[in-house]
Scaffold this active site. Structure first.
Site, PDB file in Angstrom:
ATOM      1  CB  CYS A  80     -16.866  -3.101  -4.015  1.00 39.39           C
ATOM      2  SG  CYS A  80     -16.156  -3.031  -2.444  1.00 39.39           S
ATOM      3  CB  CYS A  96     -17.417  -1.812  10.122  1.00 40.91           C
ATOM      4  SG  CYS A  96     -18.064  -2.639   8.261  1.00 40.91           S
ATOM      5  CB  CYS A 118     -14.699  -3.484  12.316  1.00 43.19           C
ATOM      6  SG  CYS A 118     -13.617  -4.898  11.820  1.00 43.19           S
ATOM      7  CB  CYS A 123     -19.983  -8.917   8.861  1.00 45.35           C
ATOM      8  SG  CYS A 123     -17.539  -9.425   9.128  1.00 45.35           S
ATOM      9  CD  GLU A 171     -26.173  -2.176   0.467  1.00 45.18           C
ATOM     10  OE1 GLU A 171     -27.465  -2.112   0.682  1.00 45.18           O
ATOM     11  OE2 GLU A 171     -24.916  -2.200   1.387  1.00 45.18           O
ATOM     12  CB  CYS A 213     -14.861   1.398   2.514  1.00 41.14           C
ATOM     13  SG  CYS A 213     -13.939   0.568   1.241  1.00 41.14           S
TER      14      CYS A 213
HETATM   15  N1  SAH Z   1     -13.918  -8.022   6.040  1.00 43.32           N
HETATM   16  C1  SAH Z   1     -12.700  -6.954   5.135  1.00 43.32           C
HETATM   17  C2  SAH Z   1     -13.500  -6.909   4.516  1.00 43.32           C
HETATM   18  C3  SAH Z   1     -14.737  -5.512   4.123  1.00 43.32           C
HETATM   19  S1  SAH Z   1     -14.245  -4.326   4.458  1.00 43.32           S
HETATM   20  C4  SAH Z   1     -11.711  -6.676   6.053  1.00 43.32           C
HETATM   21  O1  SAH Z   1     -12.328  -5.922   6.612  1.00 43.32           O
HETATM   22  O2  SAH Z   1     -10.748  -6.208   5.077  1.00 43.32           O
HETATM   23  C5  SAH Z   1     -13.367  -3.146   3.956  1.00 43.32           C
HETATM   24  C6  SAH Z   1     -13.277  -2.178   4.176  1.00 43.32           C
HETATM   25  O3  SAH Z   1     -13.217  -1.007   4.256  1.00 43.32           O
HETATM   26  C7  SAH Z   1     -11.878  -2.595   4.951  1.00 43.32           C
HETATM   27  O4  SAH Z   1     -10.120  -1.875   5.437  1.00 43.32           O
HETATM   28  C8  SAH Z   1     -12.535  -2.061   6.525  1.00 43.32           C
HETATM   29  O5  SAH Z   1     -11.705  -2.014   7.213  1.00 43.32           O
HETATM   30  C9  SAH Z   1     -12.947  -0.457   5.670  1.00 43.32           C
HETATM   31  N2  SAH Z   1     -14.273   0.122   6.649  1.00 43.32           N
HETATM   32  C10 SAH Z   1     -15.210  -0.490   7.226  1.00 43.32           C
HETATM   33  N3  SAH Z   1     -15.401   0.180   7.521  1.00 43.32           N
HETATM   34  C11 SAH Z   1     -15.354   1.573   7.275  1.00 43.32           C
HETATM   35  C12 SAH Z   1     -16.401   2.849   7.796  1.00 43.32           C
HETATM   36  N4  SAH Z   1     -17.132   3.228   7.723  1.00 43.32           N
HETATM   37  N5  SAH Z   1     -15.215   3.820   6.856  1.00 43.32           N
HETATM   38  C13 SAH Z   1     -14.302   3.886   5.490  1.00 43.32           C
HETATM   39  N6  SAH Z   1     -13.957   2.138   5.650  1.00 43.32           N
HETATM   40  C14 SAH Z   1     -13.776   1.388   6.728  1.00 43.32           C
END
Ligand code: SAH
Length: 346
Positions: free
Chosen positions: A107, A121, A118, A114, A94, A339
């Site tokens: 974006c 996420c 995390c 991935c 996406e 995000c």
């Molecule tokens: N892997 C990279 C890029 C993808 S995530 C990274 O971790 O930076 C992009 C951003 O979204 C990151 O800052 C991540 O921590 C944040 N993110 C992930 N899950 C989220 C959620 N449920 N709500 C808000 N931000 C989130």
């Protein structure tokens, strides 16, 4: 069979020039084809109208142009657009178009699924299937640029690598895509308008600095306390905060460019004074700013976005220590485009 043909976009400009030389044509044709592929975004050889039909046929016999298809488009009430993008092998990623008054930001995703884990996420729940190729990253940008012109009457202005995947775990292809996006014969976009967001892979942050990249770096920090960070981002056991700190100091020494820390505050996880103090301390290592991002729930009770009071407390102490801080509101939540919500639900 078409699958035996090579994807022409896997070739560098030099290799394209060599190819034309090898068939007795002018190497300059290589530049022309490169421009069709990486500036005009041609997806079929017959678009290449300044190349003779005979040569086009020769290309067709030897190569194919793998490309993405925008398979589904969802539009949010706030104008955000989410593209479901089908890759040549049928996998889906996406990407998101985020319009503001003055800008359109793309974006984009760097992996299918991935590599990292995390806990907060949605993408992390998908298995990492594979890395995206440079052309698949590039095509996402092209598709959003087109949509921006169509719906918002202006070209794309910024790119963030904050879609699915960890860009520094697909280092070579992400940098190759950025090269195509920024080079004169490609899209010619300024590196200053590109931000790569990483969960924090120290070795690769150092490599970025060594490779002299000119784009911006954002790090998803979320906690400056090792134990807490390990709980919410388990890979942090191997990529520790002290290694991260060292790599950021290295980055700054070489690039002289500020880092952005992305940070979500959650109830009972990182909303205490000691969490704030640890962040303030971490921010003193290199010049930086903090982006407090709103949490987008992913059907899981474990994480709750903190109360306003906790957020205000962070802002108070960051500002008191002269660390620039902004609060980023979510966009596209109603279509799961915000995000951390990208998970191919459709
Ligand atoms: N892997 C990279 C890029 C993808 S995530 C990274 O971790 O930076 C992009 C951003 O979204 C990151 O800052 C991540 O921590 C944040 N993110 C992930 N899950 C989220 C959620 N449920 N709500 C808000 N931000 C989130």
């Amino acid at each position: 069979m078409s699958s035996e043909k090579k994807d022409i976009r896997a070739l560098s400009k030099e290799e394209l020039r060599d190819f034309f030389e090898s068939i007795g044509d002018k190497p300059f044709r290589g530049n022309q084809v490169y421009e069709w592929l990486w500036n005009k975004g041609a997806h079929v050889f017959d678009d290449m109208t300044n190349i003779s039909i005979e040569t086009r046929n020769h290309l067709k016999n030897n190569f194919e142009i793998n490309h993405i298809e925008v398979d589904s488009i969802q539009k949010s009430n706030d104008g955000t657009i989410k593209n479901g993008v089908k890759l040549h092998d049928g996998l889906i990623v996406e990407s998101v178009l985020i319009p503001t008054k003055k800008r359109t930001t793309a974006c984009v995703s760097s992996q299918v699924g991935c590599s990292l884990d995390c806990k907060f996420c949605a993408t992390a729940r998908l298995k990492r299937m594979r890395n995206l190729n440079p052309d698949e990253i590039f095509d996402q940008v092209m598709a959003i640029d087109k949509e921006s012109k169509l719906y918002y009457k202006r070209p794309l202005s910024n790119i963030v690598f904050m879609g699915m995947g960890e860009p520094l775990m697909n280092y070579k292809n992400v940098l190759a895509a950025i090269d195509k996006i920024t080079s004169e014969e490609g899209l010619g976009m300024s590196s200053k308008r590109i931000t790569l967001s990483t969960s924090g892979v120290p070795k690769m942050i150092k490599k970025l600095a060594d490779d002299g990249v000119k784009f911006n770096l954002a790090v998803s920090l979320h906690s400056a306390i090792q134990e807490t960070r390990e709980q919410i981002m388990p890979f942090a056991k191997s990529f520790t905060l002290s290694d991260l700190q060292e790599s950021l100091e290295y980055w700054y020494a070489i690039t002289k460019r500020k880092i952005t820390y992305e940070y979500i505050v959650w109830n009972d996880i990182n909303d205490k004074q000691e969490d704030v103090d640890a962040l303030v301390q971490f921010c003193k290592y290199v010049p930086c700013k903090v982006n407090l991002i709103e949490y987008n729930p992913i059907d899981d009770g474990m994480f709750q976005y903190a109360d306003n009071e906790a957020i205000e407390n962070y802002i108070y102490y960051l500002e008191k220590n002269r660390i620039p801080v902004t609060v980023r509101r979510s966009r596209g939540k109603d279509i799961d485009a915000a995000c951390g919500q990208l998970a191919n639900k459709q």
